[in-house]
Design a protein around this motif. Structure first.
Motif, PDB file in Angstrom:
ATOM      1  N   UNK A  39      40.325  34.760  45.600  1.00 61.94           N
ATOM      2  CA  UNK A  39      41.082  34.179  44.495  1.00 61.94           C
ATOM      3  C   UNK A  39      41.931  35.234  43.780  1.00 61.94           C
ATOM      4  N   UNK A  40      42.626  36.060  44.568  1.00 65.97           N
ATOM      5  CA  UNK A  40      43.544  37.099  44.098  1.00 65.97           C
ATOM      6  C   UNK A  40      42.838  38.245  43.367  1.00 65.97           C
ATOM      7  N   UNK A  41      41.549  38.417  43.600  1.00 70.90           N
ATOM      8  CA  UNK A  41      40.778  39.532  43.038  1.00 70.90           C
ATOM      9  C   UNK A  41      40.106  40.262  44.195  1.00 70.90           C
ATOM     10  N   UNK A  42      40.189  41.593  44.192  1.00 73.57           N
ATOM     11  CA  UNK A  42      39.548  42.403  45.239  1.00 73.57           C
ATOM     12  C   UNK A  42      38.135  42.775  44.797  1.00 73.57           C
ATOM     13  N   UNK A  43      37.164  42.468  45.671  1.00 77.72           N
ATOM     14  CA  UNK A  43      35.751  42.720  45.386  1.00 77.72           C
ATOM     15  C   UNK A  43      35.154  43.617  46.458  1.00 77.72           C
ATOM     16  N   UNK A  44      34.326  44.552  46.033  1.00 79.02           N
ATOM     17  CA  UNK A  44      33.532  45.370  46.948  1.00 79.02           C
ATOM     18  C   UNK A  44      32.098  44.881  46.810  1.00 79.02           C
ATOM     19  N   UNK A  45      31.418  44.681  47.934  1.00 75.13           N
ATOM     20  CA  UNK A  45      30.045  44.180  47.849  1.00 75.13           C
ATOM     21  C   UNK A  45      29.061  45.177  48.445  1.00 75.13           C
ATOM     22  N   UNK A  46      27.877  45.196  47.847  1.00 76.94           N
ATOM     23  CA  UNK A  46      26.757  45.985  48.336  1.00 76.94           C
ATOM     24  C   UNK A  46      25.576  45.027  48.447  1.00 76.94           C
ATOM     25  N   UNK A  47      25.011  44.932  49.652  1.00 78.17           N
ATOM     26  CA  UNK A  47      23.879  44.034  49.894  1.00 78.17           C
ATOM     27  C   UNK A  47      22.617  44.876  49.999  1.00 78.17           C
ATOM     28  N   UNK A  48      21.617  44.526  49.193  1.00 82.90           N
ATOM     29  CA  UNK A  48      20.312  45.181  49.236  1.00 82.90           C
ATOM     30  C   UNK A  48      19.271  44.113  49.524  1.00 82.90           C
ATOM     31  N   UNK A  49      18.036  44.494  49.791  1.00 82.79           N
ATOM     32  CA  UNK A  49      17.000  43.474  49.995  1.00 82.79           C
ATOM     33  C   UNK A  49      16.779  42.586  48.761  1.00 82.79           C
ATOM     34  N   UNK A  50      17.101  43.106  47.575  1.00 85.00           N
ATOM     35  CA  UNK A  50      16.862  42.341  46.347  1.00 85.00           C
ATOM     36  C   UNK A  50      18.046  41.487  45.907  1.00 85.00           C
ATOM     37  N   UNK A  51      19.280  41.959  46.172  1.00 84.73           N
ATOM     38  CA  UNK A  51      20.447  41.269  45.615  1.00 84.73           C
ATOM     39  C   UNK A  51      21.718  41.669  46.335  1.00 84.73           C
ATOM     40  N   UNK A  52      22.767  40.880  46.093  1.00 83.38           N
ATOM     41  CA  UNK A  52      24.120  41.240  46.490  1.00 83.38           C
ATOM     42  C   UNK A  52      24.875  41.567  45.214  1.00 83.38           C
ATOM     43  N   UNK A  53      25.495  42.743  45.183  1.00 81.66           N
ATOM     44  CA  UNK A  53      26.228  43.197  44.005  1.00 81.66           C
ATOM     45  C   UNK A  53      27.710  43.223  44.352  1.00 81.66           C
ATOM     46  N   UNK A  54      28.493  42.448  43.631  1.00 79.22           N
ATOM     47  CA  UNK A  54      29.939  42.351  43.843  1.00 79.22           C
ATOM     48  C   UNK A  54      30.632  43.009  42.662  1.00 79.22           C
ATOM     49  N   UNK A  55      31.580  43.927  42.954  1.00 79.50           N
ATOM     50  CA  UNK A  55      32.263  44.660  41.898  1.00 79.50           C
ATOM     51  C   UNK A  55      33.763  44.606  42.141  1.00 79.50           C
ATOM     52  N   UNK A  56      34.525  44.317  41.090  1.00 79.95           N
ATOM     53  CA  UNK A  56      35.980  44.306  41.226  1.00 79.95           C
ATOM     54  C   UNK A  56      36.485  45.731  41.395  1.00 79.95           C
ATOM     55  N   UNK A  57      37.566  45.868  42.159  1.00 77.95           N
ATOM     56  CA  UNK A  57      38.140  47.196  42.391  1.00 77.95           C
ATOM     57  C   UNK A  57      39.614  47.271  42.011  1.00 77.95           C
ATOM     58  N   UNK A  58      40.168  46.176  41.532  1.00 80.02           N
ATOM     59  CA  UNK A  58      41.605  46.161  41.226  1.00 80.02           C
ATOM     60  C   UNK A  58      41.911  45.633  39.827  1.00 80.02           C
ATOM     61  N   UNK A  59      40.955  45.687  38.944  1.00 79.22           N
ATOM     62  CA  UNK A  59      41.136  45.178  37.584  1.00 79.22           C
ATOM     63  C   UNK A  59      41.126  46.325  36.587  1.00 79.22           C
TER      64      UNK A  59
END
Length: 70
Positions: A39-59
């Motif tokens: 949706x026009x936002x760049x996200x970097x994701x990190x997947x761990x056994x506990x969670x998926x963490x999504x972080x914006x990189x272009x805001x």
């Protein structure tokens, strides 16, 4: 749902909680990692056994969403 710190910048939803944090430091990651356009936002994701963490990189203000693995 109540959070213990940064209530204006860090809401949580559900149980286990999906959390949102605003204004965190920009992520650092290897240049070979994938960045997803959603949706026009760049996200970097990190997947761990506990969670998926999504972080914006272009805001101007970095946003991080943590989704627990159920």
């Amino acid at each position: 749902r109540p959070v213990t710190a940064g209530t204006d910048q860090n809401p949580a939803f559900g149980d286990p909680a999906i959390t949102l944090a605003c204004g965190i430091p920009a992520p650092t990651f290897p240049p070979t990692d994938l960045v997803n356009l959603l949706d026009k936002v760049c996200w970097h994701d990190v997947v761990t056994p506990e969670a998926t963490v999504l972080t914006t990189v272009d805001r101007e203000v970095t946003i991080q969403v943590t989704v627990p693995n159920r």
